[in-house]
Design a protein around this motif. Structure first.
Motif, PDB file in Angstrom:
ATOM      1  N   GLY A 146     111.491  -3.115   7.898  1.00  0.00           N
ATOM      2  CA  GLY A 146     111.606  -3.831   8.997  1.00  0.00           C
ATOM      3  C   GLY A 146     111.412  -3.195  10.491  1.00  0.00           C
ATOM      4  O   GLY A 146     111.119  -1.974  10.701  1.00  0.00           O
ATOM      5  N   THR A 147     112.341  -3.310  11.136  1.00  0.00           N
ATOM      6  CA  THR A 147     112.138  -3.120  12.495  1.00  0.00           C
ATOM      7  C   THR A 147     112.954  -1.778  12.727  1.00  0.00           C
ATOM      8  O   THR A 147     112.751  -1.002  13.663  1.00  0.00           O
ATOM      9  CB  THR A 147     112.943  -4.234  13.586  1.00  0.00           C
ATOM     10  OG1 THR A 147     114.291  -4.374  13.106  1.00  0.00           O
ATOM     11  CG2 THR A 147     112.169  -5.546  13.739  1.00  0.00           C
ATOM     12  N   GLU A 148     114.093  -1.756  11.726  1.00  0.00           N
ATOM     13  CA  GLU A 148     114.781  -0.349  12.000  1.00  0.00           C
ATOM     14  C   GLU A 148     113.631   0.694  11.371  1.00  0.00           C
ATOM     15  O   GLU A 148     113.757   1.977  12.026  1.00  0.00           O
ATOM     16  CB  GLU A 148     115.716  -0.623  11.127  1.00  0.00           C
ATOM     17  CG  GLU A 148     116.852   0.806  10.791  1.00  0.00           C
ATOM     18  CD  GLU A 148     117.279   1.078  12.346  1.00  0.00           C
ATOM     19  OE1 GLU A 148     117.536   2.513  12.255  1.00  0.00           O
ATOM     20  OE2 GLU A 148     117.701   0.425  13.043  1.00  0.00           O
ATOM     21  N   TYR A 149     113.053   0.590  10.394  1.00  0.00           N
ATOM     22  CA  TYR A 149     111.805   1.536   9.961  1.00  0.00           C
ATOM     23  C   TYR A 149     110.968   1.775  11.209  1.00  0.00           C
ATOM     24  O   TYR A 149     110.605   3.055  11.534  1.00  0.00           O
ATOM     25  CB  TYR A 149     111.256   1.078   9.030  1.00  0.00           C
ATOM     26  CG  TYR A 149     109.971   1.984   8.395  1.00  0.00           C
ATOM     27  CD1 TYR A 149     110.256   2.754   7.465  1.00  0.00           C
ATOM     28  CD2 TYR A 149     108.549   1.435   8.876  1.00  0.00           C
ATOM     29  CE1 TYR A 149     109.309   3.773   6.973  1.00  0.00           C
ATOM     30  CE2 TYR A 149     107.629   2.448   8.327  1.00  0.00           C
ATOM     31  CZ  TYR A 149     107.852   3.407   7.535  1.00  0.00           C
ATOM     32  OH  TYR A 149     106.943   4.101   6.809  1.00  0.00           O
ATOM     33  N   GLN A 150     110.466   0.805  11.850  1.00  0.00           N
ATOM     34  CA  GLN A 150     109.590   1.053  13.143  1.00  0.00           C
ATOM     35  C   GLN A 150     110.349   1.652  14.179  1.00  0.00           C
ATOM     36  O   GLN A 150     109.722   2.838  14.447  1.00  0.00           O
ATOM     37  CB  GLN A 150     108.950  -0.309  13.286  1.00  0.00           C
ATOM     38  CG  GLN A 150     107.771  -0.146  14.532  1.00  0.00           C
ATOM     39  CD  GLN A 150     106.598   0.543  14.070  1.00  0.00           C
ATOM     40  OE1 GLN A 150     106.369   0.403  12.910  1.00  0.00           O
ATOM     41  NE2 GLN A 150     106.067   1.395  14.973  1.00  0.00           N
ATOM     42  N   ARG A 151     111.815   1.396  14.412  1.00  0.00           N
ATOM     43  CA  ARG A 151     112.196   2.144  15.437  1.00  0.00           C
ATOM     44  C   ARG A 151     112.411   3.619  15.117  1.00  0.00           C
ATOM     45  O   ARG A 151     112.401   4.393  16.211  1.00  0.00           O
ATOM     46  CB  ARG A 151     113.721   1.437  15.530  1.00  0.00           C
ATOM     47  CG  ARG A 151     114.306   1.944  17.015  1.00  0.00           C
ATOM     48  CD  ARG A 151     115.848   1.378  16.961  1.00  0.00           C
ATOM     49  NE  ARG A 151     116.723   2.243  16.102  1.00  0.00           N
ATOM     50  CZ  ARG A 151     117.028   3.253  16.112  1.00  0.00           C
ATOM     51  NH1 ARG A 151     116.679   4.211  16.929  1.00  0.00           N
ATOM     52  NH2 ARG A 151     117.628   3.992  15.257  1.00  0.00           N
ATOM     53  N   LYS A 152     112.772   3.682  13.759  1.00  0.00           N
ATOM     54  CA  LYS A 152     112.982   5.381  13.361  1.00  0.00           C
ATOM     55  C   LYS A 152     111.666   5.897  13.580  1.00  0.00           C
ATOM     56  O   LYS A 152     111.509   7.240  14.173  1.00  0.00           O
ATOM     57  CB  LYS A 152     113.582   5.182  12.020  1.00  0.00           C
ATOM     58  CG  LYS A 152     113.656   6.683  11.535  1.00  0.00           C
ATOM     59  CD  LYS A 152     114.324   6.742  10.092  1.00  0.00           C
ATOM     60  CE  LYS A 152     114.538   8.110   9.654  1.00  0.00           C
ATOM     61  NZ  LYS A 152     114.869   7.959   8.282  1.00  0.00           N
ATOM     62  N   TYR A 153     110.506   5.344  13.285  1.00  0.00           N
ATOM     63  CA  TYR A 153     109.439   6.142  13.317  1.00  0.00           C
ATOM     64  C   TYR A 153     108.991   6.621  14.899  1.00  0.00           C
ATOM     65  O   TYR A 153     108.654   7.450  15.257  1.00  0.00           O
ATOM     66  CB  TYR A 153     108.060   5.161  12.851  1.00  0.00           C
ATOM     67  CG  TYR A 153     106.895   5.990  13.076  1.00  0.00           C
ATOM     68  CD1 TYR A 153     106.275   7.008  12.351  1.00  0.00           C
ATOM     69  CD2 TYR A 153     105.900   5.506  14.167  1.00  0.00           C
ATOM     70  CE1 TYR A 153     105.006   7.631  12.501  1.00  0.00           C
ATOM     71  CE2 TYR A 153     104.761   6.269  14.350  1.00  0.00           C
ATOM     72  CZ  TYR A 153     104.377   7.092  13.692  1.00  0.00           C
ATOM     73  OH  TYR A 153     103.271   7.831  13.819  1.00  0.00           O
ATOM     74  N   ASN A 154     109.218   5.417  15.887  1.00  0.00           N
ATOM     75  CA  ASN A 154     108.789   5.682  17.051  1.00  0.00           C
ATOM     76  C   ASN A 154     109.754   6.667  17.696  1.00  0.00           C
ATOM     77  O   ASN A 154     109.353   7.330  18.550  1.00  0.00           O
ATOM     78  CB  ASN A 154     109.098   4.207  17.890  1.00  0.00           C
ATOM     79  CG  ASN A 154     107.713   3.468  17.702  1.00  0.00           C
ATOM     80  OD1 ASN A 154     106.815   4.027  17.149  1.00  0.00           O
ATOM     81  ND2 ASN A 154     107.985   2.111  18.041  1.00  0.00           N
ATOM     82  N   ASN A 155     111.096   6.580  17.400  1.00  0.00           N
ATOM     83  CA  ASN A 155     112.078   7.543  18.182  1.00  0.00           C
ATOM     84  C   ASN A 155     112.135   8.913  17.379  1.00  0.00           C
ATOM     85  O   ASN A 155     112.147  10.009  18.280  1.00  0.00           O
ATOM     86  CB  ASN A 155     113.307   7.173  17.811  1.00  0.00           C
ATOM     87  CG  ASN A 155     113.718   5.849  19.066  1.00  0.00           C
ATOM     88  OD1 ASN A 155     112.985   5.583  19.902  1.00  0.00           O
ATOM     89  ND2 ASN A 155     114.653   5.135  18.538  1.00  0.00           N
ATOM     90  N   VAL A 156     111.763   9.081  16.234  1.00  0.00           N
ATOM     91  CA  VAL A 156     112.054  10.322  15.530  1.00  0.00           C
ATOM     92  C   VAL A 156     110.610  11.007  15.483  1.00  0.00           C
ATOM     93  O   VAL A 156     110.515  12.311  15.709  1.00  0.00           O
ATOM     94  CB  VAL A 156     112.081  10.258  14.000  1.00  0.00           C
ATOM     95  CG1 VAL A 156     112.322  11.468  13.252  1.00  0.00           C
ATOM     96  CG2 VAL A 156     113.822   9.605  14.151  1.00  0.00           C
TER      97      VAL A 156
END
Length: 166
Positions: free
Chosen positions: A45-55
């Protein structure tokens, strides 16, 4: 007329009405399938996408600026110029209908060459994969790698093509 799709059960070609995924004969698998889809959606979900963008994508200011450059009109214009100049032919292997444009010297290594058309070349997917791996060894580019200080920049596409296949 109702919309239909093929039953998801392996080997079954019966049509079932949407929103069902299985025909009447295999309907007992429907709940299990929906549960697995919901489980995947929760884990990506959004946590997966946020992690991809930030990491990965925006891991530092330099990578963020590079990503925004590739979304700019300047890049779209440069890309189109290079594709037309090279006639959509991979400059590394000669494969036609190549639609990717790559920096000969990576911009992680020398950011001043970011918008220089002489530092851009058309490349096919296979060569791009090989060249990226070669750049990681030669220049030290890529995620979690350290740039090699004494690395000599190579401007000649033919030399790079030979080196990346070794």
């Amino acid at each position: 007329m109702p919309r239909v799709r093929r039953c998801r059960y392996p080997g079954c070609h019966t049509m079932c009405q949407l929103p069902d995924h299985y025909c009447k004969q295999h309907y007992e698998h429907e709940a299990e399938y929906l549960a697995s889809r919901q489980k995947w959606a929760r884990s990506h979900g959004t946590e997966y996408q946020r992690k991809y963008n930030n990491v990965t994508r925006y891991r530092d200011d330099t990578k963020s600026a590079q990503y925004h450059f590739y979304k700019s009109r300047q890049w779209q214009s440069l890309r189109k110029q290079v594709l037309e100049r090279d006639h959509y032919v991979c400059q590394y292997c000669g494969k036609p209908n190549s639609k990717t444009v790559d920096h000969v010297i990576p911009i992680e290594f020398d950011s001043k060459l970011q918008a220089d058309t002489d530092n851009l070349a058309t490349i096919c997917r296979d060569c791009h994969r090989l060249k990226t791996a070669w750049e990681q060894r030669h220049y030290g580019t890529g995620k979690d790698n350290q740039l090699i200080a004494g690395a000599e920049p190579i401007h000649d596409v033919d030399v790079i093509a030979k080196l990346m296949t070794l």
